[in-house]
Design a protein around this motif. Structure first.
Motif, PDB file in Angstrom:
ATOM      1  N   ILE A 196       0.832  -1.210   0.000  1.00  0.00           N
ATOM      2  CA  ILE A 196       0.000   0.000   0.000  1.00  0.00           C
ATOM      3  C   ILE A 196       0.866   1.259   0.000  1.00  0.00           C
ATOM      4  CG2 ILE A 196      -0.194   0.217   2.512  1.00  0.00           C
ATOM      5  CD1 ILE A 196      -3.166   0.918   2.035  1.00  0.00           C
ATOM      6  N   GLY A 253       1.295   2.287  -3.399  1.00  0.00           N
ATOM      7  CA  GLY A 253       0.089   2.956  -3.878  1.00  0.00           C
ATOM      8  C   GLY A 253       0.062   4.416  -3.475  1.00  0.00           C
ATOM      9  N   GLU A 263      -2.012  -8.231  -6.511  1.00  0.00           N
ATOM     10  CA  GLU A 263      -2.056  -7.078  -5.616  1.00  0.00           C
ATOM     11  C   GLU A 263      -3.337  -6.266  -5.804  1.00  0.00           C
ATOM     12  OE1 GLU A 263      -0.408  -6.082  -3.109  1.00  0.00           O
ATOM     13  OE2 GLU A 263       1.192  -7.564  -3.165  1.00  0.00           O
ATOM     14  N   ALA A 321      -4.191  -3.588  -2.920  1.00  0.00           N
ATOM     15  CA  ALA A 321      -4.076  -2.359  -2.128  1.00  0.00           C
ATOM     16  C   ALA A 321      -3.503  -1.177  -2.893  1.00  0.00           C
ATOM     17  CB  ALA A 321      -3.256  -2.644  -0.864  1.00  0.00           C
ATOM     18  N   PRO A 322      -2.364  -1.322  -3.619  1.00  0.00           N
ATOM     19  CA  PRO A 322      -1.831  -0.132  -4.309  1.00  0.00           C
ATOM     20  C   PRO A 322      -2.739   0.371  -5.419  1.00  0.00           C
ATOM     21  CG  PRO A 322      -0.589  -2.087  -4.925  1.00  0.00           C
ATOM     22  CD  PRO A 322      -1.468  -2.476  -3.792  1.00  0.00           C
ATOM     23  N   LEU A 333      -5.707   2.736  -4.289  1.00  0.00           N
ATOM     24  CA  LEU A 333      -5.360   4.131  -4.014  1.00  0.00           C
ATOM     25  C   LEU A 333      -5.255   4.976  -5.270  1.00  0.00           C
ATOM     26  CD1 LEU A 333      -2.723   3.647  -1.182  1.00  0.00           C
ATOM     27  CD2 LEU A 333      -5.052   4.465  -0.961  1.00  0.00           C
TER      28      LEU A 333
END
Length: 425
Positions: free
Chosen positions: A258, A261, A350, A352-353, A356
């Motif tokens: 994250i 992100g 993935e 989470a990134p 954002l």
């Protein structure tokens, strides 16, 4: 003699204790493997049990009389007339032919709930493309509403709540007996993008978005990671600066995804003004996240090349650059490819990134390029899993199965490449 006997007894007892410890250690190892395999089997069994029905669609096939008076439509090519026409009436009339007892207004409304909200638009699009079909009877296959689909596929499953009335359930059973309602392979899942209704939702848009994002990630991370590994391992002087770089590379490999992100949000979107929710930005963020993994694995592959290869090349007059490019890198390439593919597989999973940078948006259309709004498979799974409709639960599990298939394939490709290309000395 007595001392020798006592010493032999001490040695035997020591050996027995050592063997017991070894047997216990082996038992612990077998137990750990058994627990790991059991957990993995339980996970796969739960996903498959919930998701296999996501590959099955429920349809309602009707002979619809496209009567112009019933629809209040004279010219199907006129967009204004189509916007005012009643395309639901002929569909409900076709259903009433199979359920004649549904004659009141309330029963007609309950009967109309068997079809999704896109049934009327399907009739409208059919007439817009083929206006000559007006005042004819056509056999049309409609996707059933989520409630009907859940009842057909999960009537005996207590995990799913049936939201049809008893009367509606009797009608569905009657339509099933007549073959009006049927189940088949869910081709919609692989041919459409996301939708507000489970019956019309698919993963094609997410798959295309994942492919575009992974292409950007691969184009950036692979050459940069390989070049950085070659420089650090073969050309960089051993000083405090290179030690500082190596420590930071190792630390970046353990940084939560994250954080990358947040970096992408601040730099690519905030500073450079790049658009949100596009594969280019997603690929750039994942490339930054994947770089440490590729650099570390590539350096390990370079270190595994025997020094005799370098010495032999230098002995015949090869320069440092020729030694590295013509001998070291080709021999280390299997390990580099393996690390890169594993890093790409990690990036594919993935979420989470990408949340954002806006790739959590509801995307209906399949992206056509790197700058079109898109989503990816993990984010699509997140959106469906958090939805309230029960049909999205099985779609999320089916999408997880698709994602796992891609990731297992990429890891299998890495193993195959390593076995295919590696050389033994």
């Amino acid at each position: 003699m007595t001392d020798q006997s006592s010493q032999a007894e001490i040695v035997r007892n020591s050996l027995k204790r050592r063997y017991r410890k070894e047997r216990r250690f082996r038992l612990y190892g077998i137990l750990a493997i058994f627990i790991a395999l059991t957990s993995l089997f339980t996970l796969f069994a739960d996903i498959i049990s919930k998701g296999y029905t996501g590959f099955v669609k429920t349809t309602i096939t009707l002979d619809v009389n496209l009567d112009s008076e019933m629809m209040y439509l004279d010219d199907p090519t006129d967009a204004d007339q189509r916007s005012m026409a009643d395309f639901v009436a002929p569909v409900i009339a076709a259903l009433q032919e199979h359920i004649p007892e549904a004659d009141s207004a309330t029963e007609k409304r309950e009967l109309g709930r068997f079809l999704g909200t896109y049934a009327a638009s399907e009739v409208s699009e059919l007439l817009a493309k083929n206006p000559e079909l007006l005042n004819t009877t056509q056999t049309i296959e409609f996707p059933a509403h989520d409630r009907v689909s859940v009842y057909v596929k999960h009537a005996d499953n207590p995990r799913y709540s049936i939201k049809l009335s008893e009367q509606q359930q009797r009608w569905v059973d009657e339509l099933l007996e007549k073959g009006v309602i049927d189940t088949s392979f869910n081709d919609v899942l692989f041919s459409r993008g996301d939708s507000r209704e489970p019956a019309n939702a698919g993963v094609l848009g997410a798959i295309v978005g994942s492919v575009l994002t992974m292409l950007v990630t691969l184009v950036i991370s692979f050459p940069v990671g390989i070049a950085a590994a070659v420089y650090l391992e073969e050309f960089a002087p051993q000083n405090k600066i290179t030690d500082f770089i190596e420590v930071n590379i190792n630390n970046l490999a353990a940084v939560p995804s994250i954080i990358f992100g947040l970096l992408g949000l601040a730099v690519f979107i905030g500073l450079f003004g790049m658009p949100r929710s596009v594969p280019v930005v997603g690929g750039l963020v994942l490339a930054l996240m994947t770089l440490p993994t590729i650099i570390i694995s590539s350096r390990a592959a370079i270190k595994s090349v025997p020094p005799s290869i370098r010495e032999a090349a230098e002995g015949v007059g090869a320069s440092k650059m020729q030694v590295v490019l013509h001998h070291v890198v080709p021999l280390a390439m299997p390990g580099m490819l393996t690390g890169s593919i594993i890093g790409m597989a990690q990036a594919l999973g993935e979420t989470a990134p990408l949340l954002l940078i806006g790739m959590v948006a509801f995307i209906v259309d399949v992206p056509n390029g790197f700058f079109d709004s898109a989503t990816v498979l993990p984010v699509q799974i997140y959106l469906w899993a958090s939805s309230s409709e029960q049909g999205f639960v099985e779609l999320a599990s089916a999408a997880i199965m698709v994602l796992l298939t891609f990731m297992i394939s990429m890891n299998a490709l890495a193993i195959w490449l390593r076995k295919r290309l590696e050389r033994r000395w």
